[in-house]
Write an enzyme that holds these catalytic residues in place. Sequence first.
Site, mmCIF file in Angstrom:
data_model
loop_
_atom_site.group_PDB
_atom_site.id
_atom_site.type_symbol
_atom_site.label_atom_id
_atom_site.label_comp_id
_atom_site.label_asym_id
_atom_site.label_seq_id
_atom_site.Cartn_x
_atom_site.Cartn_y
_atom_site.Cartn_z
ATOM 1 N N HIS A 370 1.120 -0.841 0.119
ATOM 2 C CA HIS A 370 -0.190 0.275 -0.037
ATOM 3 C C HIS A 370 0.847 1.145 0.233
ATOM 4 C CE1 HIS A 370 -3.551 -1.746 1.323
ATOM 5 N NE2 HIS A 370 -2.606 -2.583 1.374
ATOM 6 N N LYS A 561 -8.322 13.864 4.293
ATOM 7 C CA LYS A 561 -7.067 12.855 4.539
ATOM 8 C C LYS A 561 -5.888 13.627 5.455
ATOM 9 C CE LYS A 561 -6.554 14.189 0.276
ATOM 10 N NZ LYS A 561 -6.260 12.695 -0.857
ATOM 11 N N ARG A 562 -5.199 11.734 6.245
ATOM 12 C CA ARG A 562 -4.428 12.351 6.875
ATOM 13 C C ARG A 562 -3.583 12.861 6.861
ATOM 14 N NH1 ARG A 562 -3.921 8.032 11.088
ATOM 15 N NH2 ARG A 562 -1.463 9.182 11.549
ATOM 16 N N LYS A 567 1.103 15.178 0.899
ATOM 17 C CA LYS A 567 -0.195 15.532 -0.047
ATOM 18 C C LYS A 567 -0.386 16.339 0.165
ATOM 19 C CE LYS A 567 -2.179 10.772 2.933
ATOM 20 N NZ LYS A 567 -3.169 9.858 1.984
ATOM 21 N N THR A 669 -8.561 6.305 -2.127
ATOM 22 C CA THR A 669 -9.387 5.728 -2.787
ATOM 23 C C THR A 669 -10.974 7.002 -2.400
ATOM 24 O OG1 THR A 669 -9.149 5.284 0.531
ATOM 25 C CG2 THR A 669 -10.076 3.452 -1.513
ATOM 26 N N LYS A 673 -14.137 7.990 -3.917
ATOM 27 C CA LYS A 673 -15.878 9.241 -2.581
ATOM 28 C C LYS A 673 -16.340 10.110 -2.688
ATOM 29 C CE LYS A 673 -13.859 5.597 1.033
ATOM 30 N NZ LYS A 673 -13.061 6.247 1.969
HETATM 31 C C1 26V Z 1 2.270 1.893 7.589
HETATM 32 C C2 26V Z 1 2.293 1.833 9.355
HETATM 33 C C3 26V Z 1 3.940 2.076 9.208
HETATM 34 C C4 26V Z 1 4.283 1.220 10.899
HETATM 35 C C5 26V Z 1 2.944 1.595 11.909
HETATM 36 C C6 26V Z 1 1.942 1.519 11.453
HETATM 37 C C7 26V Z 1 1.154 1.674 10.411
HETATM 38 C C8 26V Z 1 0.029 1.272 9.811
HETATM 39 C C9 26V Z 1 -0.169 1.581 8.826
HETATM 40 C C10 26V Z 1 0.430 1.630 7.800
HETATM 41 C C11 26V Z 1 0.238 1.756 6.498
HETATM 42 C C12 26V Z 1 0.234 2.983 5.722
HETATM 43 C C13 26V Z 1 -0.226 2.499 4.278
HETATM 44 C C14 26V Z 1 -1.063 3.084 3.596
HETATM 45 O O1 26V Z 1 -2.524 3.130 4.482
HETATM 46 N N1 26V Z 1 -1.124 3.131 2.609
HETATM 47 C C15 26V Z 1 -2.523 3.706 1.486
HETATM 48 O O2 26V Z 1 -3.585 2.460 1.074
HETATM 49 C C16 26V Z 1 -4.675 3.109 0.645
HETATM 50 C C17 26V Z 1 -4.907 1.454 0.219
HETATM 51 O O3 26V Z 1 -4.684 1.043 -0.717
HETATM 52 C C18 26V Z 1 -4.227 3.486 -0.482
HETATM 53 O O4 26V Z 1 -5.589 4.253 -1.600
HETATM 54 C C19 26V Z 1 -3.185 5.199 -0.133
HETATM 55 O O5 26V Z 1 -3.083 5.672 -1.431
HETATM 56 C C20 26V Z 1 -2.743 4.560 0.920
HETATM 57 O O6 26V Z 1 -1.288 5.788 1.015
#
Ligand code: 26V
Length: 829
Positions: A370, A561-562, A567, A669, A673
Amino acid sequence: MAKKPATTEPSPQPAKSTDSVPFCQALANHLTYSVGKDHYTATPRDWFFALAHTTRDQMTARWMETMRRYYEADAKRIYYMSMEFLIGRTLTNSLMNMGHYDECLKMAAEAGLDLEQARAMEPDAALGNGGLGRLAACFLDSMATLGLPSYGYGIRYEYGMFNQRIENGWQVEHPDSWLRYGNPWEFPRPEVLYPVKFYGRLVEYTSEAGSLRHHWVDTEDVMAMAYDTPIPGYGGKSVNNMRLWAAKSSRDFDLKYFNEGNYIKAVEDKNESENLSKVLYPDDTTAMGRELRLKQQYFFVSASLQDMLYRFNKFHKNFDELPDKVAMQLNDTHPSIAIPELMRILLDLNHLDWDRAWDIVTRTFSYTNHTLMPEALETWPVSLLEKTLPRHLQIIYEINHLFLNDVRHQNPGDTELLKRISIIDEDNGRRIRMAHLAIVGSHQVNGVAQIHTELMRQTIFADFDRFYPGKIINITNGITPRRWLNQANPGLAGLITEHIGDGWITHLDQLSKLNKFATDKAFQGKFLRVKQANKESLAKVIEEKLGIKINPASLFDVQIKRMHEYKRQLLNLFHVVTLYNRIRANPGENRVPRTVIFSGKAAPGYARAKLIIKLINDVADIVNHDPVIGDQLKVVYIPNYDVTTAAEIIPAADLSEQISTAGTEASGTGNMKLALNGALTIGTLDGANIEIRDEVGTDNIFIFGLNTAEVAEITSKGYNPWDYYHGNQELRQVLDMIGSGYFSPDEPERFRPVIDSLTAGGDQYLLLADYTDYIACQEKIDALYRNPAEWARKAILNVAGMGKFSSDRTIREYAENIWGVKSVLRPEV
Ligand code: 26V
């Protein structure tokens, strides 16, 4: 009426209830017997609980029936393994999917029950950070709707994503105690309890047959207890299960100290082991390698695998059948310790030989990536694994050893390749690269939008793409139209259904039937009136919550968004300040009034993102109180962005800001929406924006800025942000104002570091390079907004073009191209 032919596809009919007990009777019973109140004493929360119990009852019988059906069909199961499920509220979703919504509305009206008030009592289940967690929730909805035998496995965090408050413009985090009043949707399963081992040491021995065996002994064990939540598909034909694990201390743990007579120590340690499922890590930007997070990962993976194998072994004795009966999807690398864990179970507990075990494992797992952001890619220090999961480390070494042998065999002499591709990073204090482990241990790896997959193949995973041709594939993300259109935007959903029927709810590509209405004046008028009504509702919410009066006739410009530098919320803010300066320089000019809406949380440890929130609020404070500006421009930061807030904002948006630096947003996403709800997009050629453009047509989306090739070129040539600073007078003015304290007179230097990082600091995300084109693009948007019919035409074409982005389509692709599973739907009755 003609009889419908039997079909394996879900019916496009509105969900209709078939249950016999009248809803209002069941509700009255629950108020009395489950909640213990009557009509005189019931609070809105009591009504919520009575409603939730009534709705849950309706799901339960269908849920049991669905589980039986899967057993009888001996169906191949999908296990969607995810550290995050961002579910949001459940009441409306369940009522609608089960077909009780209309009945419930009618009953509430007759009984004088304020349904809105009761609904508002439900906390948002925020067991996720953002995109990845919400995607998992949309997938559960689609898998249930399609009748796929699937289970979501994750963690029942006691505290979900923090609540964000804005105090004096700054983000302040507060714990999200979402279970405080109890969770009416879940079924605790105290009897579904598995031990999970940590630490300890390894004992090697030789079996009678002469093979080397491993015992993992002297471990500290934590128990994982299951909580089940029914997930109803639309139409209520299938109800699937989401099983979340909570940590409980083990009896052994207690006994050890009780026997030593150390009661206080025993209770302290009990607390400590139950900390495992206490809180969701709220940082999705940097993988910081904390021991507790690794333990959370292994905790839920170990419990889920024990549970899955228990189910498998009830009917199957031969592990070779596992890949035909089970597909395990890893939602990012977070559950990828499952790969060595399944190896350990097969080798150490069931005595399979390595090759046979490895074949089973690699045919069972697949992995979704992701993010390309290097700082978010997980690596764990070897020393931490050695201490916490010693046997897993050994197995990872062996996997790596055999893998590197294969690589060496195909690429003799290429030691650089071996270093790059190895599961072990030898350069940064020896770390395990979890993405490499996940790729090697999976039969398929997927990216989440075309460009993201391309970039995976060309950059971070290029060596793997050469070594395993065809392993890395694309499956573009999607969103569930049930929650994000049917529930969130009843006005638009109703208008669409009036014109093309309601088949779109389960077959979103039917929205293309709206194309012919794009130029229909009457339809345009209705479409604009729905949008206007949604804007008025949001304006009311904003005034109630924040005391800011906004002009519902203004263009609602939305970025939700975050908060993250990539971003580029800052670029949006530069546009705001540019408009502010233009209005002040020329107050009398006839302009399109704008309301710029931001919402999104920053990771608690991400100081720069938090400073940007403060900057947005400081700018809002000056702009919103400037009498020269008046109604022409307003800036609103809506606190505590969550699923519920998203569903309030999205239907009211005119313009969707999707402005990440090209090559940084995997998919997005929110972009889907917003377009589905009739907002036009201003965006870069990044993530799924590109595919949205392909679907809605280049003329109906506002694309600006550098593309990925240009980003690569400009950065390789040596990008100099000062050239842009000096080259555009308006940009310079904006940067100088922010940097010198125009918006922070109480502390003029507050935002100096933000500006310095863009000029002297090199502007990593190329805001300055994209500024001029972005502003020019915004001007085109203003011009279009002056022509409501033309705006409506384009917005309608956006809605009509969004069929591809249903998560039903996404899930069908996973089912066909990765999982090899088939729908097991209830026979038509
Ligand atoms: C990474 C980490 C790193 C370690 C600590 C906790 C933690 C929690 C979550 C993440 C993952 C972040 C990746 C993420 O949310 N990516 C997003 O995924 C969406 C669904 O595929 C996508 O639409 C977004 O573009 C993407 O940023």
